[in-house]
Write a protein that holds these residues in place. Structure first.
Motif, PDB file in Angstrom:
ATOM      1  N   HIS A 138       0.811  -1.222   0.000  1.00 30.12           N
ATOM      2  CA  HIS A 138       0.000   0.000   0.000  1.00 30.12           C
ATOM      3  C   HIS A 138       0.850   1.280   0.000  1.00 30.12           C
ATOM      4  O   HIS A 138       1.346   1.677  -1.047  1.00 30.12           O
ATOM      5  CB  HIS A 138      -0.975  -0.013   1.169  1.00 30.12           C
ATOM      6  CG  HIS A 138      -2.027   1.068   1.075  1.00 30.12           C
ATOM      7  ND1 HIS A 138      -2.960   1.106   0.068  1.00 30.12           N
ATOM      8  CD2 HIS A 138      -2.264   2.162   1.856  1.00 30.12           C
ATOM      9  CE1 HIS A 138      -3.739   2.172   0.220  1.00 30.12           C
ATOM     10  NE2 HIS A 138      -3.326   2.832   1.294  1.00 30.12           N
ATOM     11  N   HIS A 162      -5.399   8.951  -4.678  1.00 28.39           N
ATOM     12  CA  HIS A 162      -6.399   7.973  -4.257  1.00 28.39           C
ATOM     13  C   HIS A 162      -7.741   8.686  -4.150  1.00 28.39           C
ATOM     14  O   HIS A 162      -7.788   9.919  -4.055  1.00 28.39           O
ATOM     15  CB  HIS A 162      -6.023   7.285  -2.936  1.00 28.39           C
ATOM     16  CG  HIS A 162      -5.937   8.216  -1.758  1.00 28.39           C
ATOM     17  ND1 HIS A 162      -7.051   8.802  -1.188  1.00 28.39           N
ATOM     18  CD2 HIS A 162      -4.881   8.636  -1.028  1.00 28.39           C
ATOM     19  CE1 HIS A 162      -6.692   9.554  -0.172  1.00 28.39           C
ATOM     20  NE2 HIS A 162      -5.372   9.489  -0.047  1.00 28.39           N
ATOM     21  N   VAL A 173     -12.041  -7.915  -6.632  1.00 28.74           N
ATOM     22  CA  VAL A 173     -10.636  -8.150  -6.976  1.00 28.74           C
ATOM     23  C   VAL A 173     -10.564  -9.425  -7.817  1.00 28.74           C
ATOM     24  O   VAL A 173     -11.018 -10.485  -7.378  1.00 28.74           O
ATOM     25  CB  VAL A 173      -9.775  -8.284  -5.708  1.00 28.74           C
ATOM     26  CG1 VAL A 173      -8.326  -8.536  -6.077  1.00 28.74           C
ATOM     27  CG2 VAL A 173      -9.900  -7.031  -4.843  1.00 28.74           C
ATOM     28  N   ASP A 195     -11.226  -0.973   0.146  1.00 31.83           N
ATOM     29  CA  ASP A 195      -9.899  -0.409   0.359  1.00 31.83           C
ATOM     30  C   ASP A 195      -9.821   0.996  -0.217  1.00 31.83           C
ATOM     31  O   ASP A 195     -10.789   1.496  -0.802  1.00 31.83           O
ATOM     32  CB  ASP A 195      -8.826  -1.305  -0.286  1.00 31.83           C
ATOM     33  CG  ASP A 195      -7.566  -1.425   0.568  1.00 31.83           C
ATOM     34  OD1 ASP A 195      -6.907  -0.387   0.790  1.00 31.83           O
ATOM     35  OD2 ASP A 195      -7.259  -2.546   1.019  1.00 31.83           O
ATOM     36  N   TRP A 197      -8.243   2.673  -3.038  1.00 31.06           N
ATOM     37  CA  TRP A 197      -7.666   2.193  -4.291  1.00 31.06           C
ATOM     38  C   TRP A 197      -6.765   3.249  -4.925  1.00 31.06           C
ATOM     39  O   TRP A 197      -7.241   4.269  -5.412  1.00 31.06           O
ATOM     40  CB  TRP A 197      -8.780   1.783  -5.263  1.00 31.06           C
ATOM     41  CG  TRP A 197      -9.663   0.716  -4.694  1.00 31.06           C
ATOM     42  CD1 TRP A 197     -10.970   0.839  -4.295  1.00 31.06           C
ATOM     43  CD2 TRP A 197      -9.295  -0.643  -4.428  1.00 31.06           C
ATOM     44  NE1 TRP A 197     -11.436  -0.353  -3.807  1.00 31.06           N
ATOM     45  CE2 TRP A 197     -10.428  -1.284  -3.867  1.00 31.06           C
ATOM     46  CE3 TRP A 197      -8.124  -1.391  -4.603  1.00 31.06           C
ATOM     47  CZ2 TRP A 197     -10.430  -2.626  -3.487  1.00 31.06           C
ATOM     48  CZ3 TRP A 197      -8.111  -2.721  -4.215  1.00 31.06           C
ATOM     49  CH2 TRP A 197      -9.255  -3.320  -3.666  1.00 31.06           C
ATOM     50  N   ILE A 215      -8.760  -4.645 -10.519  1.00 34.06           N
ATOM     51  CA  ILE A 215     -10.164  -4.292 -10.320  1.00 34.06           C
ATOM     52  C   ILE A 215     -10.627  -3.521 -11.560  1.00 34.06           C
ATOM     53  O   ILE A 215      -9.815  -3.163 -12.418  1.00 34.06           O
ATOM     54  CB  ILE A 215     -10.386  -3.440  -9.054  1.00 34.06           C
ATOM     55  CG1 ILE A 215      -9.687  -2.077  -9.197  1.00 34.06           C
ATOM     56  CG2 ILE A 215      -9.920  -4.173  -7.807  1.00 34.06           C
ATOM     57  CD1 ILE A 215     -10.049  -1.079  -8.101  1.00 34.06           C
ATOM     58  N   SER A 217     -11.914  -0.109 -12.393  1.00 34.82           N
ATOM     59  CA  SER A 217     -12.127   1.194 -11.747  1.00 34.82           C
ATOM     60  C   SER A 217     -13.239   1.996 -12.388  1.00 34.82           C
ATOM     61  O   SER A 217     -13.551   3.105 -11.937  1.00 34.82           O
ATOM     62  CB  SER A 217     -10.833   2.014 -11.721  1.00 34.82           C
ATOM     63  OG  SER A 217     -10.393   2.343 -13.007  1.00 34.82           O
ATOM     64  N   HIS A 240      -7.380  -2.152 -13.954  1.00 36.77           N
ATOM     65  CA  HIS A 240      -6.768  -1.355 -12.889  1.00 36.77           C
ATOM     66  C   HIS A 240      -6.006  -2.313 -11.964  1.00 36.77           C
ATOM     67  O   HIS A 240      -6.566  -2.883 -11.035  1.00 36.77           O
ATOM     68  CB  HIS A 240      -7.871  -0.615 -12.123  1.00 36.77           C
ATOM     69  CG  HIS A 240      -7.381   0.245 -10.999  1.00 36.77           C
ATOM     70  ND1 HIS A 240      -7.990   1.425 -10.656  1.00 36.77           N
ATOM     71  CD2 HIS A 240      -6.347   0.098 -10.118  1.00 36.77           C
ATOM     72  CE1 HIS A 240      -7.368   1.960  -9.627  1.00 36.77           C
ATOM     73  NE2 HIS A 240      -6.368   1.163  -9.282  1.00 36.77           N
ATOM     74  N   VAL A 242      -3.942  -3.988  -9.021  1.00 35.29           N
ATOM     75  CA  VAL A 242      -3.787  -3.685  -7.590  1.00 35.29           C
ATOM     76  C   VAL A 242      -2.753  -4.588  -6.928  1.00 35.29           C
ATOM     77  O   VAL A 242      -2.471  -4.436  -5.743  1.00 35.29           O
ATOM     78  CB  VAL A 242      -5.142  -3.788  -6.844  1.00 35.29           C
ATOM     79  CG1 VAL A 242      -6.125  -2.757  -7.373  1.00 35.29           C
ATOM     80  CG2 VAL A 242      -5.735  -5.184  -6.932  1.00 35.29           C
ATOM     81  N   SER A 257      -1.274  -2.502  -3.835  1.00 37.99           N
ATOM     82  CA  SER A 257      -1.837  -1.272  -3.279  1.00 37.99           C
ATOM     83  C   SER A 257      -2.905  -1.551  -2.229  1.00 37.99           C
ATOM     84  O   SER A 257      -3.434  -0.631  -1.617  1.00 37.99           O
ATOM     85  CB  SER A 257      -2.428  -0.398  -4.397  1.00 37.99           C
ATOM     86  OG  SER A 257      -3.457  -1.086  -5.089  1.00 37.99           O
ATOM     87  N   ILE A 258      -3.227  -2.816  -2.020  1.00 40.45           N
ATOM     88  CA  ILE A 258      -4.179  -3.201  -0.971  1.00 40.45           C
ATOM     89  C   ILE A 258      -3.499  -3.058   0.393  1.00 40.45           C
ATOM     90  O   ILE A 258      -2.291  -3.261   0.513  1.00 40.45           O
ATOM     91  CB  ILE A 258      -4.663  -4.648  -1.181  1.00 40.45           C
ATOM     92  CG1 ILE A 258      -5.430  -4.760  -2.505  1.00 40.45           C
ATOM     93  CG2 ILE A 258      -5.531  -5.135  -0.020  1.00 40.45           C
ATOM     94  CD1 ILE A 258      -5.799  -6.184  -2.879  1.00 40.45           C
TER      95      ILE A 258
END
Length: 284
Positions: A138, A162, A173, A195, A197, A215, A217, A240, A242, A257-258
């Motif tokens: 993240h 974000h 996801v 989350d 994102w 994901i 977006s 997107h 993640v 990024s989670i």
């Protein structure tokens, strides 16, 4: 009339101070807060026959405190389960050539801001280039680190913003097919996660990354607009990413990024991916 003028001038002064304060905070996020660097080399006893994992949790920017602490607990449990030697620290002194060479993987546990001095940054760069492994979670992928090589090579994508208008949002996801099946072993094809994102300027696929999770977006509100910021209303589209990984010379860099808050660490797929990545690193 005089009283009205006083009130109006007071309101204007408050607005100017508020805007100035927010501008200063934004500048500090981008250009860094005051930083002290730890240079004393720690004494570490590396047990023979155990893979060594460095869990680094230092922050000089925004601190995701609850997530950082949850991450420490999670990696401690993984280490016990898999017989890893886990060295957890927020002291940058461990970033020296001799000690880094003894670690199988270096984890940046929501690390933000400028963290290391020039010599320590060079030590991490050499470590990865020579076959070391880096895993970022993240906040480790935001734009606060003031290190171009780090952003281009370890993260592999340029952070934009974000969402602000809806800070935390649920998204599906989705698992992507990979040439390295060990990384996705035991992971579901799709799972719901709430989350913060991160939105990147570029898709890491364009820089040679293998995407693990993504994901759509177009199904979230990606806008990061706030007050006078009006150019952060874009997302990354249907694709997107993640979570991804990429080769860096002889080494590997993993990033997801989670993990904005502690709730992520209660998600079995998230824990499984991180465990798979560390296993991949220690077997490399």
């Amino acid at each position: 009339m005089k009283a009205l003028k006083i009130v109006l001038w007071s309101v204007l002064a408050i607005i100017v101070l508020a805007v100035g304060g927010m501008a200063l905070f934004a500048y500090k996020v981008t250009h860094g807060f005051p930083v002290s660097y730890e240079t004393e080399v720690p004494v570490i006893s590396f047990p023979a026959g155990q893979p060594a994992v460095l869990l680094f949790s230092k922050t000089t920017g925004f601190r995701h405190g609850e997530s950082i602490e949850a991450g420490k607990v999670a990696f401690s449990a993984m280490a016990k389960k898999n017989n890893w030697f886990l060295y957890s620290t927020e002291d940058g002194g461990v970033f020296n050539t001799a000690q880094l060479a003894k670690f199988d993987v270096v984890i940046f546990n929501n690390c933000t801001g400028r963290l290391l001095n020039d010599e320590q940054q060079e030590a991490l760069e050499v470590y990865v280039k020579q076959g070391g492994n880096w895993l970022g979670i993240h906040g480790a992928g935001d734009n606060s680190h003031q290190w171009a090589w780090y952003a281009q090579n370890l993260v592999g994508a340029g952070f934009s913003h974000h969402p602000i208008e809806k800070h935390l949002q649920e998204a599906a996801v989705t698992l992507n097919p990979l040439p390295d099946s060990a990384l996705i072993q035991g992971l579901p094809k799709t799972w719901p996660q709430t989350d913060e994102w991160y939105v990147f300027f570029d898709n890491p696929r364009t820089h040679g990354a293998h995407v693990i999770w993504s994901i759509d977006s177009e199904k979230i509100n990606p806008s990061g607009n706030i007050l006078f910021v009006k150019d952060k209303n874009f997302g990354m589209g249907k694709d997107h990413p993640v979570a991804w990984y990429r080769t860096v010379d002889k080494g590997l860099a993993f990033y997801t990024s989670i993990g904005h808050d502690a709730s992520a660490w209660k998600q079995a797929p998230f824990i499984s991916l991180l465990e798979n990545e560390v296993k991949r690193a220690v077997k490399k």
